[in-house]
Design an enzyme around this catalytic site. Sequence first.
Site, mmCIF file in Angstrom:
data_model
loop_
_atom_site.group_PDB
_atom_site.id
_atom_site.type_symbol
_atom_site.label_atom_id
_atom_site.label_comp_id
_atom_site.label_asym_id
_atom_site.label_seq_id
_atom_site.Cartn_x
_atom_site.Cartn_y
_atom_site.Cartn_z
ATOM 1 N N HIS A 146 -16.576 -6.253 43.806
ATOM 2 C CA HIS A 146 -17.431 -5.086 44.022
ATOM 3 C C HIS A 146 -17.878 -4.938 45.470
ATOM 4 O O HIS A 146 -18.366 -3.890 45.864
ATOM 5 C CB HIS A 146 -18.640 -5.119 43.084
ATOM 6 C CG HIS A 146 -19.653 -6.168 43.414
ATOM 7 N ND1 HIS A 146 -19.708 -7.372 42.763
ATOM 8 C CD2 HIS A 146 -20.670 -6.179 44.297
ATOM 9 C CE1 HIS A 146 -20.715 -8.085 43.237
ATOM 10 N NE2 HIS A 146 -21.307 -7.378 44.182
ATOM 11 N N ASP A 176 -14.482 -10.090 38.861
ATOM 12 C CA ASP A 176 -15.222 -9.742 40.078
ATOM 13 C C ASP A 176 -14.881 -10.669 41.236
ATOM 14 O O ASP A 176 -15.750 -11.082 42.006
ATOM 15 C CB ASP A 176 -16.731 -9.737 39.842
ATOM 16 C CG ASP A 176 -17.461 -8.859 40.853
ATOM 17 O OD1 ASP A 176 -16.786 -8.138 41.601
ATOM 18 O OD2 ASP A 176 -18.706 -8.912 40.897
ATOM 19 N N SER A 251 -23.782 -11.151 47.671
ATOM 20 C CA SER A 251 -22.581 -11.018 46.853
ATOM 21 C C SER A 251 -21.339 -11.472 47.601
ATOM 22 O O SER A 251 -21.089 -11.043 48.733
ATOM 23 C CB SER A 251 -22.385 -9.560 46.433
ATOM 24 O OG SER A 251 -23.240 -9.223 45.399
#
Length: 523
Positions: A146, A176, A251
């Site tokens: 993402h 992911d 992230s």
Amino acid sequence: MRRHTAFTVSSVVLALAVATACGIEGRADAGPPPQAPTSKETGKQLWHDSTGQPPVNVSVPSQSSLAPLIKQLKPAVVNISSTTVMKNPHRGLRMPNGGGGGDDDENQQLFEKFFGQREMPEELKGTSLGSGFIINDDGYVLTNNHVVKDATDIKVRLSDGREFEAKIVGRDPASDVALIKLQQLKGKLPTVALGDSDALDQGDFVLAIGSPLGFRESVTFGIVSAKDRSLTGGAFDDFLQTDAAINQGNSGGPLFNMKGEVVGINTAIISPQIGSGIGFAVPINMAKQLVPQLLTGKVSRGYLGVAVSELTPDLVQGFGLKEGTKGALVQSVVPKAPADKAGVKPGDVVVAVNGKPVDSPSLLTRTVSSVQPGGKATLTVLRGNEKKDLTITVAQRPDEEALARGELGGGEEGEGGPAAQKPGANDKLGIRIAPVPPQVASELNVQPDQGVLVVAVNPNGPAGSAGVRKNDVILEVNRQPVNKVEQVVGLIQKMKPGQVVVLRVQRGQQASYLPVKLGGEKK
């Protein structure tokens, strides 16, 4: 990356709002992690595994400070900024000429303030921030999908100030995980070693390095709070949970153990409105399984063609299995799929794959998904009191959207035809049953001579409490196929109140096993 998402965790009653830090999605866990593939350009290994000792020149921290360890690890952790350009669905729209002053003038000023013109722009640009880490000196970087999804421009900044453009090599939305590669390299690149996330224990110390909220090279420290966490209920959810602070921008960054090895990819957080100190990371062993496929630009997963569910204690009792038996219960088998061809039957309990124990449906899915399509897998199943080994040629897993379109179980209840009340098992089950009318059998997805129809349910009775609904079709009672009311009555009458009967129920296109604790007066 600046993104907020709300998720519903289906495996618990409490609904958690999960804000990705920034994103989501498990682990395929069968056999030892693969050996590192080699780079096409240089022939070097794509990553280097830990030798079990601290990496060269890395000091295991003393009780007084983590500084020596952080100094060695920080150079290989990068800041990733990406730009996404998309066509504006409202492009070409113009602010109308009001000519009347007042509100029209104010609207025009507001329109031009945001867009700098009277006409909506052709394209809209978005930017996001995330983190990553360099796994070899050819410039390969692991991060979250993402962070770079749909990016038209990716820039990577190192702690020494160098900046590189990067290209996406491969990405996997289901887990992911993404692999990108730095372009036009200049100078030697720092790298990190990948550890063994399976070796982690609850309570082990970990530290996270990344760029939360744009604050580069931030470090937080904590422990492994839990393993094998599911967030979205997805087939590949298998997260490490940590209380090391993770925020937006972390992230894709690494989660390290105290040997300086990467053991996870920081991925998600629980929304601060719900709780704090709850972050999640993709286990690095899952990433190791995926990287060889990410190099090709496409991830393929193994597929059996079964619908499975938890083996609850009531089902264990109902099937007459040994107390404490763990496994995944096969609810239904897709016709002509690999499991069907190998002889897997509804009601089988899968307890191992290739000799490795399976204790949950999610672990079965992840384990099989790690087998390459066309490869062989040996399923160990319990069928009654008999244990069988079945060899299966694994097929390629359809994309998740296709699988979702095929999951039509649990459909709406229809209106049943008239039926007379049948006596016998009512007190113990709390239902009324009747033969399946031939004219509606096809609508109920059964054959005319298959099963008995549930025409009424006491919602507070044993069967109703277990999930049986009006217009369900009971196909089996304790693994015995039934097609007559008298069969059901006879089988139930032999059982005592308080015992568990297992009903196989057809609803829509899905058949499921339901454990029902019988009611009635105990004698």
